[in-house]
Design a protein around this motif. Structure first.
Motif, PDB file in Angstrom:
ATOM      1  N   PHE A 118       0.854  -1.185   0.000  1.00 14.47           N
ATOM      2  CA  PHE A 118       0.000   0.000   0.000  1.00 14.47           C
ATOM      3  C   PHE A 118       0.889   1.234   0.000  1.00 14.47           C
ATOM      4  O   PHE A 118       2.103   1.151   0.249  1.00 14.47           O
ATOM      5  CB  PHE A 118      -0.931   0.013   1.224  1.00 14.47           C
ATOM      6  CG  PHE A 118      -0.207  -0.011   2.549  1.00 14.47           C
ATOM      7  CD1 PHE A 118       0.144   1.167   3.205  1.00 14.47           C
ATOM      8  CD2 PHE A 118       0.129  -1.224   3.142  1.00 14.47           C
ATOM      9  CE1 PHE A 118       0.816   1.142   4.415  1.00 14.47           C
ATOM     10  CE2 PHE A 118       0.805  -1.250   4.359  1.00 14.47           C
ATOM     11  CZ  PHE A 118       1.145  -0.070   4.994  1.00 14.47           C
ATOM     12  N   PHE A 119       0.305   2.382  -0.281  1.00 11.40           N
ATOM     13  CA  PHE A 119       1.040   3.648  -0.294  1.00 11.40           C
ATOM     14  C   PHE A 119       0.628   4.513   0.887  1.00 11.40           C
ATOM     15  O   PHE A 119      -0.555   4.576   1.240  1.00 11.40           O
ATOM     16  CB  PHE A 119       0.784   4.404  -1.598  1.00 11.40           C
ATOM     17  CG  PHE A 119       1.500   3.822  -2.782  1.00 11.40           C
ATOM     18  CD1 PHE A 119       2.802   4.192  -3.079  1.00 11.40           C
ATOM     19  CD2 PHE A 119       0.879   2.885  -3.591  1.00 11.40           C
ATOM     20  CE1 PHE A 119       3.466   3.651  -4.175  1.00 11.40           C
ATOM     21  CE2 PHE A 119       1.532   2.337  -4.681  1.00 11.40           C
ATOM     22  CZ  PHE A 119       2.826   2.718  -4.971  1.00 11.40           C
ATOM     23  N   THR A 120       1.614   5.185   1.509  1.00  7.64           N
ATOM     24  CA  THR A 120       1.350   6.070   2.631  1.00  7.64           C
ATOM     25  C   THR A 120       2.275   7.282   2.564  1.00  7.64           C
ATOM     26  O   THR A 120       3.402   7.187   2.061  1.00  7.64           O
ATOM     27  CB  THR A 120       1.549   5.340   3.977  1.00  7.64           C
ATOM     28  OG1 THR A 120       1.383   6.265   5.059  1.00  7.64           O
ATOM     29  CG2 THR A 120       2.934   4.718   4.079  1.00  7.64           C
ATOM     30  N   ILE A 127      14.636   8.404   6.384  1.00 11.30           N
ATOM     31  CA  ILE A 127      15.321   7.125   6.171  1.00 11.30           C
ATOM     32  C   ILE A 127      14.320   5.977   6.043  1.00 11.30           C
ATOM     33  O   ILE A 127      14.658   4.920   5.493  1.00 11.30           O
ATOM     34  CB  ILE A 127      16.321   6.825   7.306  1.00 11.30           C
ATOM     35  CG1 ILE A 127      15.607   6.763   8.660  1.00 11.30           C
ATOM     36  CG2 ILE A 127      17.424   7.852   7.328  1.00 11.30           C
ATOM     37  CD1 ILE A 127      16.510   6.280   9.775  1.00 11.30           C
ATOM     38  N   VAL A 128      13.105   6.189   6.532  1.00 12.73           N
ATOM     39  CA  VAL A 128      12.082   5.153   6.419  1.00 12.73           C
ATOM     40  C   VAL A 128      11.796   4.820   4.959  1.00 12.73           C
ATOM     41  O   VAL A 128      11.473   3.678   4.610  1.00 12.73           O
ATOM     42  CB  VAL A 128      10.784   5.595   7.132  1.00 12.73           C
ATOM     43  CG1 VAL A 128       9.623   4.656   6.828  1.00 12.73           C
ATOM     44  CG2 VAL A 128      11.009   5.669   8.642  1.00 12.73           C
ATOM     45  N   GLU A 133       9.819   2.337  -3.252  1.00  9.31           N
ATOM     46  CA  GLU A 133       9.195   3.060  -4.359  1.00  9.31           C
ATOM     47  C   GLU A 133       8.429   4.280  -3.849  1.00  9.31           C
ATOM     48  O   GLU A 133       7.681   4.196  -2.875  1.00  9.31           O
ATOM     49  CB  GLU A 133       8.231   2.134  -5.112  1.00  9.31           C
ATOM     50  CG  GLU A 133       7.527   2.821  -6.276  1.00  9.31           C
ATOM     51  CD  GLU A 133       6.545   1.931  -6.993  1.00  9.31           C
ATOM     52  OE1 GLU A 133       5.714   2.457  -7.768  1.00  9.31           O
ATOM     53  OE2 GLU A 133       6.588   0.697  -6.791  1.00  9.31           O
ATOM     54  N   ILE A 134       8.632   5.415  -4.516  1.00  7.75           N
ATOM     55  CA  ILE A 134       7.893   6.643  -4.220  1.00  7.75           C
ATOM     56  C   ILE A 134       7.019   6.962  -5.427  1.00  7.75           C
ATOM     57  O   ILE A 134       7.488   6.931  -6.570  1.00  7.75           O
ATOM     58  CB  ILE A 134       8.835   7.834  -3.945  1.00  7.75           C
ATOM     59  CG1 ILE A 134       9.829   7.492  -2.822  1.00  7.75           C
ATOM     60  CG2 ILE A 134       8.029   9.082  -3.603  1.00  7.75           C
ATOM     61  CD1 ILE A 134       9.194   7.268  -1.474  1.00  7.75           C
ATOM     62  N   ARG A 135       5.760   7.269  -5.167  1.00  3.31           N
ATOM     63  CA  ARG A 135       4.844   7.581  -6.260  1.00  3.31           C
ATOM     64  C   ARG A 135       4.013   8.805  -5.884  1.00  3.31           C
ATOM     65  O   ARG A 135       3.714   9.023  -4.699  1.00  3.31           O
ATOM     66  CB  ARG A 135       3.932   6.394  -6.562  1.00  3.31           C
ATOM     67  CG  ARG A 135       3.144   6.557  -7.861  1.00  3.31           C
ATOM     68  CD  ARG A 135       2.314   5.330  -8.174  1.00  3.31           C
ATOM     69  NE  ARG A 135       3.130   4.139  -8.424  1.00  3.31           N
ATOM     70  CZ  ARG A 135       2.620   2.978  -8.808  1.00  3.31           C
ATOM     71  NH1 ARG A 135       1.313   2.841  -8.976  1.00  3.31           N
ATOM     72  NH2 ARG A 135       3.419   1.943  -9.015  1.00  3.31           N
ATOM     73  N   SER A 140       0.838  14.832  -4.198  1.00  2.00           N
ATOM     74  CA  SER A 140       1.596  14.486  -2.993  1.00  2.00           C
ATOM     75  C   SER A 140       2.369  13.194  -3.210  1.00  2.00           C
ATOM     76  O   SER A 140       1.940  12.317  -3.972  1.00  2.00           O
ATOM     77  CB  SER A 140       0.656  14.314  -1.790  1.00  2.00           C
ATOM     78  OG  SER A 140       0.016  15.525  -1.476  1.00  2.00           O
ATOM     79  N   GLN A 141       3.514  13.090  -2.538  1.00  2.35           N
ATOM     80  CA  GLN A 141       4.342  11.897  -2.656  1.00  2.35           C
ATOM     81  C   GLN A 141       3.965  10.867  -1.588  1.00  2.35           C
ATOM     82  O   GLN A 141       3.667  11.210  -0.440  1.00  2.35           O
ATOM     83  CB  GLN A 141       5.817  12.258  -2.522  1.00  2.35           C
ATOM     84  CG  GLN A 141       6.369  12.997  -3.739  1.00  2.35           C
ATOM     85  CD  GLN A 141       7.867  13.095  -3.694  1.00  2.35           C
ATOM     86  OE1 GLN A 141       8.455  13.319  -2.647  1.00  2.35           O
ATOM     87  NE2 GLN A 141       8.508  12.929  -4.852  1.00  2.35           N
ATOM     88  N   TYR A 142       4.018   9.608  -2.004  1.00  2.00           N
ATOM     89  CA  TYR A 142       3.704   8.504  -1.111  1.00  2.00           C
ATOM     90  C   TYR A 142       4.775   7.430  -1.249  1.00  2.00           C
ATOM     91  O   TYR A 142       5.330   7.226  -2.335  1.00  2.00           O
ATOM     92  CB  TYR A 142       2.344   7.881  -1.460  1.00  2.00           C
ATOM     93  CG  TYR A 142       1.155   8.775  -1.188  1.00  2.00           C
ATOM     94  CD1 TYR A 142       0.339   8.560  -0.083  1.00  2.00           C
ATOM     95  CD2 TYR A 142       0.851   9.834  -2.040  1.00  2.00           C
ATOM     96  CE1 TYR A 142      -0.761   9.362   0.173  1.00  2.00           C
ATOM     97  CE2 TYR A 142      -0.243  10.652  -1.800  1.00  2.00           C
ATOM     98  CZ  TYR A 142      -1.047  10.409  -0.693  1.00  2.00           C
ATOM     99  OH  TYR A 142      -2.122  11.223  -0.450  1.00  2.00           O
ATOM    100  N   VAL A 143       5.056   6.744  -0.151  1.00  2.00           N
ATOM    101  CA  VAL A 143       6.014   5.646  -0.172  1.00  2.00           C
ATOM    102  C   VAL A 143       5.250   4.323  -0.164  1.00  2.00           C
ATOM    103  O   VAL A 143       4.227   4.189   0.516  1.00  2.00           O
ATOM    104  CB  VAL A 143       6.990   5.727   1.023  1.00  2.00           C
ATOM    105  CG1 VAL A 143       6.242   5.692   2.365  1.00  2.00           C
ATOM    106  CG2 VAL A 143       8.004   4.596   0.983  1.00  2.00           C
ATOM    107  N   MET A 144       5.740   3.370  -0.945  1.00  2.61           N
ATOM    108  CA  MET A 144       5.099   2.058  -0.969  1.00  2.61           C
ATOM    109  C   MET A 144       5.648   1.190   0.144  1.00  2.61           C
ATOM    110  O   MET A 144       6.864   1.043   0.309  1.00  2.61           O
ATOM    111  CB  MET A 144       5.317   1.357  -2.306  1.00  2.61           C
ATOM    112  CG  MET A 144       4.473   0.092  -2.453  1.00  2.61           C
ATOM    113  SD  MET A 144       4.739  -0.805  -4.009  1.00  2.61           S
ATOM    114  CE  MET A 144       6.260  -1.670  -3.623  1.00  2.61           C
TER     115      MET A 144
END
Length: 232
Positions: A118-120, A127-128, A133-135, A140-144
């Motif tokens: 999922f993306f958050t 560092i997290v 993957e960043i999308r 807004s940017q989200y990390v997978m």
């Protein structure tokens, strides 16, 4: 199918193996499966990856398995309250996958729901997010984040029926429902065991389909992590 086992060791001895991923419910010392953790230690299983909000305290909870060096990696959101956890991590003796608390809960929930990722927004730019993957969505940017599934999950509930339907008590619920659903095999430690049909369906928090084994520990120690009293 009889899900009731006479003690914690008999519930674990044929399913716990070296190198497994073990998820454990609880928050600090609240809602931890005390007897199951002690039995996990006594199995002697090595090179474990432990998924838990934290690792208890020195000498109790998952802290016992850090002391015996049975855990090679922790997937956690909190290191405090456990000096040995901190020492092993800073000395490079223990792998640690730091995970924001809400993200950890969602990774377990997603794993139990069959959702692979999922993306958050949480962790973007820190560092997290390194190596992930960043999308961009809606500007807004989200990390997978990948979900988590454990080989064995250990949870603590207040009450269960013989089918494995679980009822948690107040804040001791914490991570336990998510840990229960994320396990390929889930073992529940409970204080009260009742017959099938005695629980009101509306009070059940974890359906028995997610629970394969049950152990009764009617009088857990329930240590207090930090005792705070009001001024006299």
């Amino acid at each position: 199918m009889n899900k009731i086992y006479p003690d914690a060791m008999s519930a674990l001895k044929d399913i716990v193996k070296d190198g497994q991923t073990i998820a454990v419910g609880g928050f600090g010392l609240c809602g931890i499966p005390e007897a199951l953790i002690a039995a996990l230690r006594d199995t002697g299983a090595q090179n474990l990856t432990a998924i838990s909000n934290n690792a208890g305290v020195d000498g109790f909870g998952l802290g016992q398995l850090l002391h015996t060096r049975q855990i090679k990696k922790m997937i956690s959101s909190y290191v405090g309250e456990n000096k040995e956890f901190e020492r092993q991590y800073l000395a490079g003796e223990l792998e640690l996958e730091f995970t924001p608390q809400g993200t950890l809960a969602e990774k377990l929930r997603a794993g139990g729901a069959g959702i692979p990722a999922f993306f958050t927004k949480t962790g973007v730019g820190t560092i997290v997010a390194e190596g992930k993957e960043i999308r961009e969505f809606d500007g807004s940017q989200y990390v997978m984040e990948r979900s988590l599934v454990s080989d064995v999950s250990l949870v603590k509930a207040y009450k269960a029926d013989k089918a494995g339907n679980l009822v948690y008590r107040k804040t001791a619920r914490n991570f336990n429902p998510n840990v229960a659903t994320a396990g390929k095999i889930t073992v529940a430690e409970v204080e009260i065991l009742v017959e099938i049909g005695e629980l009101d369906p509306d009070e059940i928090h974890t359906p028995g389909i997610f629970v394969q084994r049950i152990v009764v520990n009617a009088q857990p120690e329930k240590r207090i992590e930090q005792r705070t009293v009001s001024p006299s």
